[in-house]
Design an enzyme around this catalytic site. Structure first.
Site, PDB file in Angstrom:
ATOM      1  N   SER A 262       1.015  -0.977   0.068  1.00  0.00           N
ATOM      2  CA  SER A 262       0.033   0.028  -0.102  1.00  0.00           C
ATOM      3  C   SER A 262       1.031   1.420  -0.021  1.00  0.00           C
ATOM      4  O   SER A 262       1.625   1.185  -0.922  1.00  0.00           O
ATOM      5  CB  SER A 262      -0.938   0.019   1.368  1.00  0.00           C
ATOM      6  OG  SER A 262      -2.388   0.694   0.899  1.00  0.00           O
ATOM      7  N   HIS A 403      -7.559  -5.707  -0.060  1.00  0.00           N
ATOM      8  CA  HIS A 403      -6.309  -5.292   0.256  1.00  0.00           C
ATOM      9  C   HIS A 403      -5.369  -5.673   1.377  1.00  0.00           C
ATOM     10  O   HIS A 403      -5.809  -5.572   2.776  1.00  0.00           O
ATOM     11  CB  HIS A 403      -6.832  -3.454   0.549  1.00  0.00           C
ATOM     12  CG  HIS A 403      -5.742  -2.595   0.636  1.00  0.00           C
ATOM     13  ND1 HIS A 403      -4.830  -2.218  -0.640  1.00  0.00           N
ATOM     14  CD2 HIS A 403      -5.192  -1.970   1.582  1.00  0.00           C
ATOM     15  CE1 HIS A 403      -4.033  -1.144  -0.236  1.00  0.00           C
ATOM     16  NE2 HIS A 403      -4.205  -1.091   1.257  1.00  0.00           N
TER      17      HIS A 403
HETATM   18  C1  GCU Z   1      -5.254   5.061   1.521  1.00  0.00           C
HETATM   19  C2  GCU Z   1      -4.769   5.657   0.363  1.00  0.00           C
HETATM   20  C3  GCU Z   1      -3.931   4.737  -0.692  1.00  0.00           C
HETATM   21  C4  GCU Z   1      -2.940   3.981   0.305  1.00  0.00           C
HETATM   22  C5  GCU Z   1      -3.682   3.220   1.395  1.00  0.00           C
HETATM   23  C6  GCU Z   1      -2.743   2.491   2.517  1.00  0.00           C
HETATM   24  O1  GCU Z   1      -6.312   3.984   1.067  1.00  0.00           O
HETATM   25  O2  GCU Z   1      -5.747   6.303  -0.263  1.00  0.00           O
HETATM   26  O3  GCU Z   1      -3.068   5.299  -1.634  1.00  0.00           O
HETATM   27  O4  GCU Z   1      -2.278   2.998  -0.530  1.00  0.00           O
HETATM   28  O5  GCU Z   1      -4.138   4.278   2.265  1.00  0.00           O
HETATM   29  O6  GCU Z   1      -1.555   2.846   2.617  1.00  0.00           O
HETATM   30  O7  GCU Z   1      -2.907   1.709   3.252  1.00  0.00           O
END
Ligand code: GCU
Length: 423
Positions: A262, A403
């Site tokens: 992420s 995710h």
């Molecule tokens: C949020 C953000 C993402 C990121 C994510 C994370 O959702 O919008 O760009 O990748 O956090 O780091 O969990």
């Protein structure tokens, strides 16, 4: 509607359909990508030498100027101290070390505590995965004697973060994302630290982190438009982890991978782009500002990310909030910066916020640069079905589920790393 049903529906609605966000493939737009293989002076890039000497430095500079900002010159006072060694970790499978990395002349930065697991009983030094965690070393490992992080963390009742500090209840809470036994049994070392050791992840966090310490004006710094952001600082930290690995005889630092999930996947890509000692660069669900093409209007956009997390990037990046097409780069160029080294992009089927197809397409387009080196990138033209890993020098898969980082993801990374590191 019964409250339970309503809640379940509301959660799904936020995850999948945030208002104003496009999830319709027919509406992503068809914007030409900036050319990878035409240099700024208009000349064609046709050989690996032209790529390496001309186009690669141009693109790296574009990412510094427009997305992540410039990393300052390397300070000369990096200090690395081994603060603990346990040769009988993970039930005897590994040796666990703690290393404190700090800057001798910049005591304002509290430094970072690196935790390393090295497989026991190997005939040769172990190749290594380096990466940062969201919750700290005590959250990564289930071993109960790991010092609890004392640094700032985002307040969260659900995650048992109280008064911005970790509690005993947070031990092992990130362990499913770091299957230490699986990694060590496959013959790899793993070196990790809490990302908040380098900079707390909020808009003012830099004042208590590395960036203020390295700046002449400390926490009173007025950042210039292309000065580094938090992702730049976190990436810097990962490179210092590798610096330590290079000094440890039990680790084969010539075979090092950088991994992140992420926002830390974006970080892993930026670390890998700047630090060519990483022979394998892994982006797990990195999405916008990571592997996903930003010109595709699908899921998170430049506008959304620069509004919600301005501190991650250089200030210039926000200029493209309403005009991602005006940005001289797109993210396939970030993946291309890894060539001819190995790269891996992973998506998750339920993670449409990260634009899974856009993540794949970056790898696909970056493959043109691998071809200059006589290498095959992703090796397929079409976005593969779920749970179908593909790729030669650029690996790609989209697994079922949300995710996250799972054993399935690590199984692919370990196989891919073994292939590329000749194990
Ligand atoms: C949020 C953000 C993402 C990121 C994510 C994370 O959702 O919008 O760009 O990748 O956090 O780091 O969990």
């Amino acid at each position: 509607m019964r409250p339970f049903l309503f809640l379940a529906f509301a959660t799904l609605a936020t995850a999948q359909n945030r208002p104003g966000i496009n999830y319709d493939e027919a509406k992503v737009g068809n914007h030409p990508l900036p050319p990878l293989l035409i240099a700024k002076d208009g000349s064609k890039v046709e050989t690996s030498e032209q790529w390496t000497s001309k186009r690669h430095p141009e693109i790296l500079q574009l990412f510094r100027d427009h997305v992540f900002g410039h990393t300052p010159a390397m300070p000369d006072d990096v200090k690395m101290e081994v603060t603990g060694t346990n040769t009988d970790a993970l039930g005897g499978l590994a040796t666990r070390k703690f290393v404190h990395i700090s800057l001798a002349k910049h005591p304002q930065w509290a430094g970072m505590d690196v935790m390393i697991y090295i497989p026991n009983g190997l005939a040769k030094p172990a190749p290594v995965f380096c990466g940062l965690s969201f919750g700290g070393n005590h959250a990564v490992s289930k071993e109960t004697d790991i010092p609890l992080s004392t640094r700032w963390m985002r307040e969260s009742k659900e995650k048992n973060i109280v008064d911005h500090r970790a509690t005993e209840a947070t031990r092992g809470t990130e362990s499913s994302r770091w299957p230490l036994e699986m990694i060590v049994k496959a013959g790899f070392a793993v070196a990790t630290a809490y990302y908040g050791d380098i900079e707390p992840d909020h808009a003012e966090g830099w004042k208590d982190g590395l960036r203020a310490a390295l700046s002449l004006d400390g926490p009173n710094t007025a950042w210039k438009a292309n000065d580094w952001g938090a992702i730049g600082a976190w990436s810097w930290g990962i490179s210092r982890i590798l610096d330590y690995c290079e000094t440890d005889k039990a680790i084969d630092a010539k075979h090092a991978a950088v991994i992140g999930h992420s926002r830390l996947g974006k970080t892993s890509l930026w670390a890998g782009a700047q630090d060519e000692r990483f022979g394998l660069v892994i982006s797990n669900n990195s999405g916008e500002g990571g592997a996903a093409l930003s010109r595709r209007d699908y899921g998170e956009t430049t506008k959304v990310i620069t509004k919600a997390f301005p501190h991650w990037f250089c200030a210039t990046y926000a200029n493209y909030a309403d005009a991602p097409n005006a940005n001289p780069i797109d993210q396939h160029m970030l993946i291309a910066l890894m060539a001819p080294r190995a790269a891996y992009i992973a998506s998750a089927q339920e993670d449409n916020w990260a634009d899974q197809k856009g993540e794949f397409l970056s790898g696909l387009h970056a493959s043109d640069v691998y071809a200059l080196f006589g290498k095959t990138g992703v090796g397929v033209k079409d976005w593969p079905a779920v749970n179908t890993p593909v790729g030669d020098s650029i690996g790609y898969h989209m697994r079922t589920g949300k995710h996250d980082v799972t054993d399935y993801d690590w199984e692919q990374y370990l196989k891919f790393a073994a292939r590329h590191f000749g194990r």
